[in-house]
Design an enzyme around this catalytic site. Structure first.
Site, PDB file in Angstrom:
ATOM      1  N   TYR A 186      -3.813  -3.033 -10.088  1.00  0.00           N
ATOM      2  CA  TYR A 186      -3.719  -2.943  -8.612  1.00  0.00           C
ATOM      3  C   TYR A 186      -2.878  -4.049  -7.825  1.00  0.00           C
ATOM      4  O   TYR A 186      -1.993  -3.661  -7.295  1.00  0.00           O
ATOM      5  CB  TYR A 186      -4.992  -2.690  -7.924  1.00  0.00           C
ATOM      6  N   LYS A 242       0.395   3.257  -2.907  1.00  0.00           N
ATOM      7  CA  LYS A 242      -0.705   4.234  -3.133  1.00  0.00           C
ATOM      8  C   LYS A 242      -0.347   5.780  -3.112  1.00  0.00           C
ATOM      9  O   LYS A 242      -0.931   6.441  -3.797  1.00  0.00           O
ATOM     10  CB  LYS A 242      -1.703   4.032  -1.976  1.00  0.00           C
ATOM     11  N   TYR A 261      -4.594   3.706   7.784  1.00  0.00           N
ATOM     12  CA  TYR A 261      -6.006   3.072   7.991  1.00  0.00           C
ATOM     13  C   TYR A 261      -6.700   3.653   9.317  1.00  0.00           C
ATOM     14  O   TYR A 261      -6.595   4.646   9.654  1.00  0.00           O
ATOM     15  CB  TYR A 261      -6.017   1.591   7.944  1.00  0.00           C
ATOM     16  N   SER A 284       0.802  -1.377  -0.001  1.00  0.00           N
ATOM     17  CA  SER A 284       0.086   0.210   0.006  1.00  0.00           C
ATOM     18  C   SER A 284       0.789   1.295   0.085  1.00  0.00           C
ATOM     19  O   SER A 284       0.247   2.409  -0.388  1.00  0.00           O
ATOM     20  CB  SER A 284      -0.949  -0.111   1.051  1.00  0.00           C
ATOM     21  N   VAL A 342       0.964  -3.298   3.891  1.00  0.00           N
ATOM     22  CA  VAL A 342       1.034  -4.567   4.743  1.00  0.00           C
ATOM     23  C   VAL A 342       2.079  -5.626   4.797  1.00  0.00           C
ATOM     24  O   VAL A 342       2.445  -6.436   5.243  1.00  0.00           O
ATOM     25  CB  VAL A 342      -0.211  -5.312   4.396  1.00  0.00           C
TER      26      VAL A 342
END
Lengths: 304, 304, 304, 304
Positions: free
Chosen positions: C190, C66, C239, C63, C257
């Site tokens: 993705y 991102k 998150y 992530s 992660v």
């Protein structure tokens, strides 16, 4: 069909059952209850009564009272009541705030706590709590044909002292304009109504007016309304275990956290069962099993 | 009681009804439907059939198919099915993901979309979609005693092209290990099952096995299971309008977004009604009104 | 202030830490990772680099990617991107569907999975996945000043095989019209973007463009946009642990992660840390502790 | 940089702004407010003050008070406070019950209403409301260096009369054991704390202790705690508009429904702005625009 032998078998089996569920622990006075008692009473359409076990021991009817306050409120307000409370199963725990928030303070049905508070609030409107509680007791006494029905003040006080969640629901509905009386007043009345004590025999007799189809006993509610109350008991009577109860028992019913259940076999009988130990959905464990057994043996099912 | 005059009156009234509801718009092929048609058929326990209006025009049965796939799945898996899907009303829209997330991929009942996908997935297990669709059609044809029941391929293709929400549900359950087959396969089968076309007459005849109580017609399911399917239709058959349908009609039913409803009067009759315009809960508007009317006039209520 | 001694102390302490968190288990290829490695690299505004531990071992950035796809998407679409994705913390798990349902398919921010899928979908629009992945790699290589950055195909395949939840999110957004490309294509791209491997040293260098304030290195994004990306990292980068990270570390960051975190000390430094064991919020346990330590010792806080 | 000319330009523009937002309507006393006023005050780290517009008119600080009660509670309880309230953005409206139910009565952060009630309850513990309100006023007067700070009793009474939603939150937390005092007492104190009135000039001066970095003014809180309060203002200070505020303004702030906002430029300045019209997130519309403008022109951003 002979009902008494069936009841005797059920009573004997339940007396000896090992797994009796767990007593509700959030109302101190109820948390001290034993799981030992089991009682059951059946009053058939022709007025005959049968019983087994502790059928004459009074217990706290708790949410079973919601059936009777709903009948009273419908009698007084008629269909106007449905502008303040819905008629759909909730899909959530009996005291959830989530649904209330999503639906702007309109409870999904009159049998979850929020809905029952609205019903009591509707009856209360413009009267003193004492008067309204008197009216509820009069209704129950007339329905049961028995004047020995009372409120347990210790239980009422215990609920009052620990009733923060119901007060939260009431204040939340007040914030949405769906409460007429001050939250403390509505909740106080509600706590006392839940603390009414009745025996299985009294409760089964009080439920006769819901049998319909020319059953004997006082005619307190019109036939059309009887069917509608039954429909609500069928879809919403056991909180988030309503579907499972309908699936297993095939009959409309309403349970209380004190371990009582009132079940109607339309056209046939009014059934009351009591055992304080609860299952995971918060309904009487042995009570549910006993009613399922009786319905099967008696061949009572609304689905033929 | 004469049913035909009642049906005639209902048919005439519905033909002239001004407010006919709104056609579902999320499946392109269905969005083009007219709200003009209205049909109704009743097959009584003794096998006699009555009809009014467009009762012989085939329409897309959509979610009404879920009753039949549930019967097939229960026949094949028995109570094991209930480890993968619950039996409680959902309290949410028919295609909601929220409940699935809260309950770890176990749908609340077999009649919301997620639950119906699990049922189809259970039947599909180890077979080709073509075989399974053949089995569903065979079940329906035998139940209806009519071989002229088919899948509308254009509707199936239309659902497939716009079925993202069902694919989302299927992938989500796959992520929770509650799907045996690839999501595309399960959804593809489901889209075709929903695209089956039947007339009211065919549907009412196909529903005879759910009447119970010694009704004529093929005995496809055991009496105990018939009662349970009826219980599920009663508590969960109309999505988030199930409570309201039970309250108004007093009978178990299952609606489809194509405007069809299958309703059972246990011991009495199987009823099918169709009118494409929907009410706010996504159930046929005139269909619901017609069934309510019929139940009242015929005195059919599971609550006496 | 001498950074290297601080890093050395942190590296030594982390190498010996007993409680190293738990490796993520939902992507099989990552589930096999060891919790032993720990690496950290810091590149200051003047371009000097410092490192400790396994700072040159490539790991799956997941992530963290991102942040870079957001920079690319903003460069291509500008503020138009914000019609498809919000800028608010989510208050829910990184892969929740609930928020999506409540807000009609608009993800709350570009750093939860649904939002990142929209960002990738926006970049993908009209191009082949291969091209877009090439562009992402080019951006990273230029930012890092290092061509040795690649996609781990085994990890990408592993994510693809178990990516039902992301496919569910993508289909759900497609159902709401918030996806331009077929869900499989967007998810496939993705999954590959998440499977990019970089070392702490590469990642810290790639993050230089976010330091702002005249830091050396390629100027890939305007100063105003740099501040905005930092603001999003601050409020949404971890998150449902974003508030806690901000509270403890006082710096914007984005975790993955795979155990990597990219942290920016505005005007001062770009920091990358890696240790595969995660804490309860799904962020690198030792990585978070190491960054908190470094920030405190170096006196780096956006709050003075 | 000259601040006064910037403030003058902002003040002139805001005085003439056409779209001034909407006054909050749920507290009767505030609903009568005009949207005409606009004031702004800036106190820099060196203690110099600048102002424009209605900067000396007192207004209801409402939720801005939460910053100061948090500082007091942290001073008294230290990190123990975090066992009763979280530090994460809520992702929901400021007065939502949903999160509370999902997380068993622990509010997500001290700036949503439920969290602020816990903070006030923690300060209240063992004291009379009058004493605690006295302590809050003393803290504010010392922080501002101005004794002319008072509670508006009419506003407090108005909140009390319509405070059902806050009482619902309080009772709900009491039901979960997360309230020490009776809900009426905690809410009563909270309503009075929200009804404190201050001018922009007083508020900007009272915020000096949050500037950090050797700013002049009373040192009421340790530097580490100052950073943490700033971090919470950054991630949670504007309810469900916190992400957007961080994105646009790049500075930590806390808004109140009375139209006031306290914003900190760490190391640089304390800023207070007031205009009663609110935007869709419930934060001052012109206030937010004015702070965004000032931050841009002054080059104040925590992100370099």
């Amino acid at each position: 069909m002979e009902l008494q032998p069936i009841l005797d078998r059920i009573g004997a089996a339940m007396a000896g059952a090992a797994d009796r569920g767990r007593v509700a622990d959030y109302i101190p006075e109820l948390a001290r209850a034993s799981t030992v008692p089991f009682g059951m009473a059946v009053v058939t359409a022709d007025g005959r009564a049968h019983a087994t076990g502790d059928a004459r021991v009074p217990f706290s009817i708790q949410s079973v009272s919601k059936v009777f306050t709903l009948a009273i409120a419908l009698g007084r307000l008629g269909d106007q009541l449905w502008t303040r409370v819905g008629r759909e199963p909730s899909g959530l725990a009996f005291n959830s705030m989530i649904q209330l928030e999503h639906e702007n303070g309109i409870p999904r049905n009159p049998f979850i706590n929020a809905g029952a508070l609205v019903v009591t609030d509707a009856i209360l409107s413009g009267h003193a709590p004492r008067e309204v509680l008197g009216e509820i007791l009069r209704f129950l006494r007339e329905a049961a044909g028995d004047d020995d029905i009372h409120i347990n003040r210790a239980v009422a006080a215990s609920e009052q002292a620990t009733g923060h969640r119901n007060l939260a629901l009431a204040h939340f509905m007040a914030a949405h304009g769906n409460l007429v009386n001050p939250p403390e007043l509505t909740c106080g009345t509600y706590f006392h109504q839940c603390a009414i004590e009745m025996s299985c025999m009294q409760l089964a007799r009080a439920g006769r007016f819901l049998i319909g189809g020319g059953a004997t006993g006082p005619r307190l509610v019109s036939p059309a309304r009887v069917r509608r109350i039954n429909a609500l008991m069928m879809t919403c009577g056991h909180y988030d275990g309503s579907g499972d109860f309908a699936f297993r028992v095939d009959l409309p019913g309403k349970s209380g956290v004190g371990g009582g259940i009132l079940v109607i076999a339309p056209g046939r009988a009014s059934i009351a069962v009591w055992s304080p130990g609860l299952n995971e959905q918060g309904n009487s464990k042995l009570g549910t099993e006993a009613v399922e057994w009786l319905a099967r043996e008696a061949g009572w099912s609304v689905f033929g």
